[in-house]
Design an enzyme around this catalytic site. Structure first.
Site, PDB file in Angstrom:
ATOM      1  N   HIS A  55     -12.729  -1.851   2.125  1.00 19.32           N
ATOM      2  CA  HIS A  55     -11.690  -1.250   2.963  1.00 19.32           C
ATOM      3  C   HIS A  55     -12.225  -1.077   4.372  1.00 19.32           C
ATOM      4  O   HIS A  55     -13.361  -0.657   4.557  1.00 19.32           O
ATOM      5  CB  HIS A  55     -11.325   0.116   2.367  1.00 19.32           C
ATOM      6  CG  HIS A  55     -10.238   0.819   3.089  1.00 19.32           C
ATOM      7  ND1 HIS A  55     -10.469   1.856   3.960  1.00 19.32           N
ATOM      8  CD2 HIS A  55      -8.901   0.624   3.071  1.00 19.32           C
ATOM      9  CE1 HIS A  55      -9.311   2.269   4.433  1.00 19.32           C
ATOM     10  NE2 HIS A  55      -8.349   1.554   3.924  1.00 19.32           N
ATOM     11  N   GLU A  95      -1.694  -1.100  -3.824  1.00 24.44           N
ATOM     12  CA  GLU A  95      -2.843  -0.258  -3.450  1.00 24.44           C
ATOM     13  C   GLU A  95      -2.472   1.229  -3.469  1.00 24.44           C
ATOM     14  O   GLU A  95      -1.399   1.601  -3.002  1.00 24.44           O
ATOM     15  CB  GLU A  95      -3.264  -0.693  -2.037  1.00 24.44           C
ATOM     16  CG  GLU A  95      -4.366   0.117  -1.420  1.00 24.44           C
ATOM     17  CD  GLU A  95      -4.821  -0.506  -0.100  1.00 24.44           C
ATOM     18  OE1 GLU A  95      -4.750  -1.745   0.045  1.00 24.44           O
ATOM     19  OE2 GLU A  95      -5.229   0.251   0.800  1.00 24.44           O
ATOM     20  N   ASP A 132     -14.917   1.849   1.032  1.00 25.48           N
ATOM     21  CA  ASP A 132     -15.037   1.655   2.483  1.00 25.48           C
ATOM     22  C   ASP A 132     -16.501   1.874   2.859  1.00 25.48           C
ATOM     23  O   ASP A 132     -17.010   2.996   2.714  1.00 25.48           O
ATOM     24  CB  ASP A 132     -14.136   2.650   3.220  1.00 25.48           C
ATOM     25  CG  ASP A 132     -14.045   2.337   4.706  1.00 25.48           C
ATOM     26  OD1 ASP A 132     -15.098   1.998   5.302  1.00 25.48           O
ATOM     27  OD2 ASP A 132     -12.945   2.425   5.266  1.00 25.48           O
ATOM     28  N   GLU A 139     -10.291   3.486  -1.401  1.00 28.45           N
ATOM     29  CA  GLU A 139     -10.640   3.872  -0.035  1.00 28.45           C
ATOM     30  C   GLU A 139     -10.944   5.362   0.090  1.00 28.45           C
ATOM     31  O   GLU A 139     -11.563   5.794   1.055  1.00 28.45           O
ATOM     32  CB  GLU A 139      -9.545   3.464   0.948  1.00 28.45           C
ATOM     33  CG  GLU A 139      -8.298   4.292   0.853  1.00 28.45           C
ATOM     34  CD  GLU A 139      -7.203   3.765   1.766  1.00 28.45           C
ATOM     35  OE1 GLU A 139      -7.054   4.285   2.864  1.00 28.45           O
ATOM     36  OE2 GLU A 139      -6.504   2.804   1.368  1.00 28.45           O
ATOM     37  N   HIS A 173      -0.497   4.416  -0.231  1.00 29.61           N
ATOM     38  CA  HIS A 173      -1.263   5.548   0.300  1.00 29.61           C
ATOM     39  C   HIS A 173      -1.175   6.787  -0.611  1.00 29.61           C
ATOM     40  O   HIS A 173      -1.187   7.919  -0.125  1.00 29.61           O
ATOM     41  CB  HIS A 173      -0.781   5.922   1.711  1.00 29.61           C
ATOM     42  CG  HIS A 173      -0.644   4.747   2.623  1.00 29.61           C
ATOM     43  ND1 HIS A 173      -1.731   4.114   3.211  1.00 29.61           N
ATOM     44  CD2 HIS A 173       0.445   4.052   3.042  1.00 29.61           C
ATOM     45  CE1 HIS A 173      -1.309   3.099   3.941  1.00 29.61           C
ATOM     46  NE2 HIS A 173       0.004   3.033   3.855  1.00 29.61           N
ATOM     47  N   ASP A 177       0.845  -1.202   0.000  1.00 31.74           N
ATOM     48  CA  ASP A 177       0.000   0.000   0.000  1.00 31.74           C
ATOM     49  C   ASP A 177       0.879   1.250   0.000  1.00 31.74           C
ATOM     50  O   ASP A 177       1.680   1.453   0.920  1.00 31.74           O
ATOM     51  CB  ASP A 177      -0.902  -0.012   1.248  1.00 31.74           C
ATOM     52  CG  ASP A 177      -1.956   1.092   1.197  1.00 31.74           C
ATOM     53  OD1 ASP A 177      -1.883   1.965   0.318  1.00 31.74           O
ATOM     54  OD2 ASP A 177      -2.851   1.074   2.072  1.00 31.74           O
TER      55      ASP A 177
HETATM   56 MG    MG Z   1      -4.804   1.899   1.928  1.00 31.24          MG
END
Ligand code: MG
Length: 260
Positions: free
Chosen positions: A244, A169, A217, A195, A145, A143
């Site tokens: 998520h 991700e 999410d 997300e 971000h 991930d």
């Molecule tokens: Mg994430």
């Protein structure tokens, strides 16, 4: 968001709680300003509460109201951080020992828009350490971000190819999600995002880029109602769904409504 819930509650108090779809439409479209993380999260909480009331009113779990359970279990991964290569390998081994078949890690700390070779190698080194720790029968998810520019992401994905991540991700920031096709076409690694997308309209142009995994999410993207609709859209694009959920046990329950 608490203030938003308070504002929206003024409409809901006194209404029939079983008209979930009607309320969802009013809550998301009744005002001039729409969408975004605050309003969509407030609606998500209210939507989850309405589904909870509907289940209790009828004496059934929510999955019975959505067509019944479709699976007995769901695969999950364990979070292992990712700041130190030695540390992530240890963490990954501990989670494998605990029974997890997949782990998820940070791809990097903060990054420059474009970095020197050492920055790319550092990204690969962490994932290599985890791959060596977990072997070839288990999976690692990486991930980022949204910490990479598109240019940096092309390099990093290429460097990660040998370690066969299950998926990568949020390689780039969510505002560039609709541009993901260029990244998808640059790598064999499946890409995931979602997300920080908050509705089916946010997902619409992203699903067609060739991403492999959608991650709405249910506590931010309009609740069970909207996450279900995003899931249906994802299926039409051959995009897998991984709801998520980093928020806690109450948020986890609506993330797995298809499980018995
Ligand atoms: Mg994430």
């Amino acid at each position: 968001m608490v203030a938003a819930v308070g504002e929206l509650a003024r409409y809901l108090v006194g209404e029939d709680p079983l008209r979930i779809e009607h309320h969802w439409q009013v809550l998301t479209k009744g005002g001039f300003y729409r969408g975004g993380p605050v309003l969509s999260s407030a609606v998500a909480g209210l939507d989850q509460a309405l589904w909870d009331i509907a289940g209790k009113a009828r004496g059934v779990p929510v999955h019975e109201l959505l067509g019944g359970p479709v699976r007995e279990s769901a695969r999950v991964y364990a979070w292992i951080g990712g700041d130190e290569p030695a540390h992530v390998a240890e963490e990954a081994s501990a989670q494998v020992e605990a029974g997890f078949s997949a782990v998820k890690m940070n791809g990097s700390a903060q990054l420059e828009a474009l970095g020197p070779p050492a920055a790319t190698r550092e990204i690969a080194r962490r994932v290599e350490a985890v791959r060596n720790a977990i072997g070839e029968e288990r999976d690692v998810v990486v991930d980022f971000h949204g910490r990479m520019s598109k240019g940096m992401a092309r390099r990093a994905l290429q460097a990660l190819e040998p370690y066969h991540p299950l998926f990568v991700e949020e390689a780039v920031r969510p505002e560039f999600s609709r541009d993901l096709r260029t990244l998808v076409e640059s790598t064999s690694i499946p890409l995931a995002t979602g997300e920080r997308l908050f509705s089916r309209w946010d997902f619409r142009d992203v699903l067609s880029t060739g991403i492999a995994v959608a991650q709405p999410d249910p506590s931010h993207a309009g609740g069970i109602s909207e996450a279900r609709r995003i899931a249906v859209m994802a299926e039409a694009w051959d995009v897998a769904l991984a709801p998520h959920c980093p928020l806690g046990p109450v948020a986890l329950a609506p993330s797995a409504p298809a499980c018995r």
